[in-house]
Motif scaffolding. Structure first.
Motif, PDB file in Angstrom:
ATOM      1  N   GLU A  68       0.794  -1.220   0.000  1.00  0.00           N
ATOM      2  CA  GLU A  68       0.000   0.000   0.000  1.00  0.00           C
ATOM      3  C   GLU A  68       0.834   1.282   0.000  1.00  0.00           C
ATOM      4  O   GLU A  68       0.385   2.303  -0.520  1.00  0.00           O
ATOM      5  CB  GLU A  68      -0.942   0.021   1.206  1.00  0.00           C
ATOM      6  N   ILE A  69       2.032   1.241   0.598  1.00  0.00           N
ATOM      7  CA  ILE A  69       2.780   2.479   0.787  1.00  0.00           C
ATOM      8  C   ILE A  69       4.203   2.398   0.250  1.00  0.00           C
ATOM      9  O   ILE A  69       4.570   3.139  -0.665  1.00  0.00           O
ATOM     10  CB  ILE A  69       2.767   2.885   2.282  1.00  0.00           C
ATOM     11  N   VAL A  70       5.016   1.536   0.808  1.00  0.00           N
ATOM     12  CA  VAL A  70       6.448   1.543   0.478  1.00  0.00           C
ATOM     13  C   VAL A  70       6.684   1.320  -1.012  1.00  0.00           C
ATOM     14  O   VAL A  70       7.377   2.118  -1.661  1.00  0.00           O
ATOM     15  CB  VAL A  70       7.220   0.511   1.327  1.00  0.00           C
ATOM     16  N   ASP A  71       6.124   0.263  -1.573  1.00  0.00           N
ATOM     17  CA  ASP A  71       6.357  -0.034  -2.984  1.00  0.00           C
ATOM     18  C   ASP A  71       5.727   1.012  -3.909  1.00  0.00           C
ATOM     19  O   ASP A  71       6.171   1.175  -5.045  1.00  0.00           O
ATOM     20  CB  ASP A  71       5.833  -1.428  -3.344  1.00  0.00           C
ATOM     21  N   VAL A  72       4.723   1.717  -3.432  1.00  0.00           N
ATOM     22  CA  VAL A  72       4.050   2.744  -4.229  1.00  0.00           C
ATOM     23  C   VAL A  72       4.818   4.068  -4.167  1.00  0.00           C
ATOM     24  O   VAL A  72       5.064   4.711  -5.194  1.00  0.00           O
ATOM     25  CB  VAL A  72       2.596   2.950  -3.736  1.00  0.00           C
ATOM     26  N   PHE A  73       5.209   4.485  -2.965  1.00  0.00           N
ATOM     27  CA  PHE A  73       5.787   5.816  -2.771  1.00  0.00           C
ATOM     28  C   PHE A  73       7.309   5.848  -2.890  1.00  0.00           C
ATOM     29  O   PHE A  73       7.886   6.929  -3.069  1.00  0.00           O
ATOM     30  CB  PHE A  73       5.358   6.378  -1.412  1.00  0.00           C
ATOM     31  N   ASP A  74       7.986   4.702  -2.796  1.00  0.00           N
ATOM     32  CA  ASP A  74       9.448   4.717  -2.807  1.00  0.00           C
ATOM     33  C   ASP A  74       9.985   5.252  -4.134  1.00  0.00           C
ATOM     34  O   ASP A  74       9.588   4.808  -5.210  1.00  0.00           O
ATOM     35  CB  ASP A  74      10.000   3.307  -2.557  1.00  0.00           C
ATOM     36  N   HIS A  75      10.870   6.225  -4.039  1.00  0.00           N
ATOM     37  CA  HIS A  75      11.509   6.879  -5.180  1.00  0.00           C
ATOM     38  C   HIS A  75      10.491   7.494  -6.142  1.00  0.00           C
ATOM     39  O   HIS A  75      10.697   7.489  -7.360  1.00  0.00           O
ATOM     40  CB  HIS A  75      12.470   5.931  -5.893  1.00  0.00           C
ATOM     41  N   ALA A  76       9.411   8.018  -5.575  1.00  0.00           N
ATOM     42  CA  ALA A  76       8.410   8.725  -6.363  1.00  0.00           C
ATOM     43  C   ALA A  76       8.481  10.217  -6.060  1.00  0.00           C
ATOM     44  O   ALA A  76       9.006  10.632  -5.029  1.00  0.00           O
ATOM     45  CB  ALA A  76       7.006   8.212  -6.022  1.00  0.00           C
ATOM     46  N   MET A  77       7.945  11.005  -6.978  1.00  0.00           N
ATOM     47  CA  MET A  77       7.751  12.437  -6.757  1.00  0.00           C
ATOM     48  C   MET A  77       6.248  12.626  -6.582  1.00  0.00           C
ATOM     49  O   MET A  77       5.463  12.175  -7.411  1.00  0.00           O
ATOM     50  CB  MET A  77       8.269  13.239  -7.950  1.00  0.00           C
ATOM     51  N   LEU A  88       3.824  20.127 -14.613  1.00  0.00           N
ATOM     52  CA  LEU A  88       5.173  19.615 -14.371  1.00  0.00           C
ATOM     53  C   LEU A  88       5.136  18.101 -14.151  1.00  0.00           C
ATOM     54  O   LEU A  88       5.961  17.366 -14.689  1.00  0.00           O
ATOM     55  CB  LEU A  88       5.784  20.309 -13.154  1.00  0.00           C
ATOM     56  N   ALA A  89       4.164  17.648 -13.372  1.00  0.00           N
ATOM     57  CA  ALA A  89       4.041  16.218 -13.087  1.00  0.00           C
ATOM     58  C   ALA A  89       3.843  15.422 -14.374  1.00  0.00           C
ATOM     59  O   ALA A  89       4.484  14.383 -14.573  1.00  0.00           O
ATOM     60  CB  ALA A  89       2.879  15.980 -12.130  1.00  0.00           C
ATOM     61  N   ASN A  90       2.962  15.899 -15.222  1.00  0.00           N
ATOM     62  CA  ASN A  90       2.707  15.195 -16.482  1.00  0.00           C
ATOM     63  C   ASN A  90       3.939  15.182 -17.375  1.00  0.00           C
ATOM     64  O   ASN A  90       4.233  14.178 -18.025  1.00  0.00           O
ATOM     65  CB  ASN A  90       1.512  15.805 -17.204  1.00  0.00           C
ATOM     66  N   ASP A  91       4.672  16.292 -17.404  1.00  0.00           N
ATOM     67  CA  ASP A  91       5.899  16.347 -18.199  1.00  0.00           C
ATOM     68  C   ASP A  91       6.918  15.331 -17.676  1.00  0.00           C
ATOM     69  O   ASP A  91       7.526  14.581 -18.453  1.00  0.00           O
ATOM     70  CB  ASP A  91       6.484  17.760 -18.173  1.00  0.00           C
ATOM     71  N   LEU A  92       7.103  15.285 -16.360  1.00  0.00           N
ATOM     72  CA  LEU A  92       8.039  14.326 -15.771  1.00  0.00           C
ATOM     73  C   LEU A  92       7.593  12.886 -16.020  1.00  0.00           C
ATOM     74  O   LEU A  92       8.416  12.016 -16.332  1.00  0.00           O
ATOM     75  CB  LEU A  92       8.181  14.580 -14.268  1.00  0.00           C
ATOM     76  N   LYS A  93       6.288  12.648 -15.884  1.00  0.00           N
ATOM     77  CA  LYS A  93       5.756  11.298 -16.117  1.00  0.00           C
ATOM     78  C   LYS A  93       6.017  10.859 -17.561  1.00  0.00           C
ATOM     79  O   LYS A  93       6.416   9.717 -17.809  1.00  0.00           O
ATOM     80  CB  LYS A  93       4.248  11.290 -15.812  1.00  0.00           C
ATOM     81  N   ASN A  94       5.816  11.770 -18.494  1.00  0.00           N
ATOM     82  CA  ASN A  94       6.056  11.462 -19.909  1.00  0.00           C
ATOM     83  C   ASN A  94       7.529  11.189 -20.190  1.00  0.00           C
ATOM     84  O   ASN A  94       7.860  10.554 -21.185  1.00  0.00           O
ATOM     85  CB  ASN A  94       5.557  12.599 -20.798  1.00  0.00           C
ATOM     86  N   ARG A  95       8.408  11.649 -19.307  1.00  0.00           N
ATOM     87  CA  ARG A  95       9.843  11.417 -19.457  1.00  0.00           C
ATOM     88  C   ARG A  95      10.299  10.183 -18.672  1.00  0.00           C
ATOM     89  O   ARG A  95      11.492   9.941 -18.523  1.00  0.00           O
ATOM     90  CB  ARG A  95      10.628  12.649 -19.003  1.00  0.00           C
ATOM     91  N   GLY A  96       9.330   9.431 -18.125  1.00  0.00           N
ATOM     92  CA  GLY A  96       9.643   8.171 -17.477  1.00  0.00           C
ATOM     93  C   GLY A  96       9.853   8.231 -15.978  1.00  0.00           C
ATOM     94  O   GLY A  96      10.296   7.253 -15.378  1.00  0.00           O
ATOM     95  N   HIS A  97       9.529   9.354 -15.352  1.00  0.00           N
ATOM     96  CA  HIS A  97       9.687   9.468 -13.903  1.00  0.00           C
ATOM     97  C   HIS A  97       8.481   8.881 -13.171  1.00  0.00           C
ATOM     98  O   HIS A  97       7.367   8.869 -13.692  1.00  0.00           O
ATOM     99  CB  HIS A  97       9.878  10.939 -13.503  1.00  0.00           C
ATOM    100  N   HIS A  98       8.735   8.399 -11.949  1.00  0.00           N
ATOM    101  CA  HIS A  98       7.684   7.825 -11.105  1.00  0.00           C
ATOM    102  C   HIS A  98       6.979   8.973 -10.373  1.00  0.00           C
ATOM    103  O   HIS A  98       7.529   9.553  -9.440  1.00  0.00           O
ATOM    104  CB  HIS A  98       8.298   6.833 -10.123  1.00  0.00           C
ATOM    105  N   ILE A  99       5.773   9.282 -10.819  1.00  0.00           N
ATOM    106  CA  ILE A  99       5.006  10.413 -10.304  1.00  0.00           C
ATOM    107  C   ILE A  99       3.740   9.891  -9.630  1.00  0.00           C
ATOM    108  O   ILE A  99       3.055   9.021 -10.169  1.00  0.00           O
ATOM    109  CB  ILE A  99       4.600  11.378 -11.449  1.00  0.00           C
TER     110      ILE A  99
END
Length: 150
Positions: A68-77, A88-99
């Motif tokens: 529920e938390i660790v695997d979802v939120f770890d290394h996310a923005m 900004l979030a959508n731009d980062l997500k489109n570039r492969g970031h975990h948002i």
């Protein structure tokens, strides 16, 4: 039989930005979060049960919190999706970031409320969430207690 509290600690890394905030945390930044999860219940009295003497198997609690938390939120923005940070979030997500987009300002206080609801939904009926402590830095944390929220 006595009620017993069981606590397990978890860690994850995550970043956020607080839109509209008047301090440094308006900027993108990250934390090494430490989450302490305390549940309360009665140890299993059935001697034929493989979990005899346990309130809850630490492994079972770990699975719930990791799913529920660790695997979802770890290394996310984490961004509040109801702010201009959405672009900004959508731009980062489109570039492969975990948002992660949430319905709230991603402060430690609001995150711990979200975490409490997620964990409570997954606990067995005989186990209650007693408290959560979410440490954002070495000197700053938020606490959630079931007794304060009944």
């Amino acid at each position: 039989m006595s009620n017993i509290r069981i606590t397990k600690q978890f860690s994850f890394e995550a970043g956020h930005a607080l839109y509209g905030y008047d301090g440094k945390c308006k900027n993108l930044h990250g934390h090494s979060y430490h989450l302490y999860v305390t549940v309360i219940g009665t140890p299993i009295a059935d001697t034929t049960n493989v979990k005899f003497g346990m309130v809850i198997d630490f492994g079972d609690l770990k699975k719930i919190v990791k799913d529920e938390i660790v695997d979802v939120f770890d290394h996310a923005m984490i961004f509040n999706k109801n702010t201009p940070h959405l672009e900004l979030a959508n731009d980062l997500k489109n570039r492969g970031h975990h948002i992660i987009l949430v319905d709230y300002q991603p402060t430690t206080e609001m995150m711990i409320i979200d975490f409490a609801e997620k964990i409570k939904r997954r606990l067995p009926n005989n186990i209650k969430l007693h408290s959560l402590k979410l440490r954002e830095t070495a000197t700053s944390f938020a606490e959630w207690y079931a007794s304060d929220n009944e």
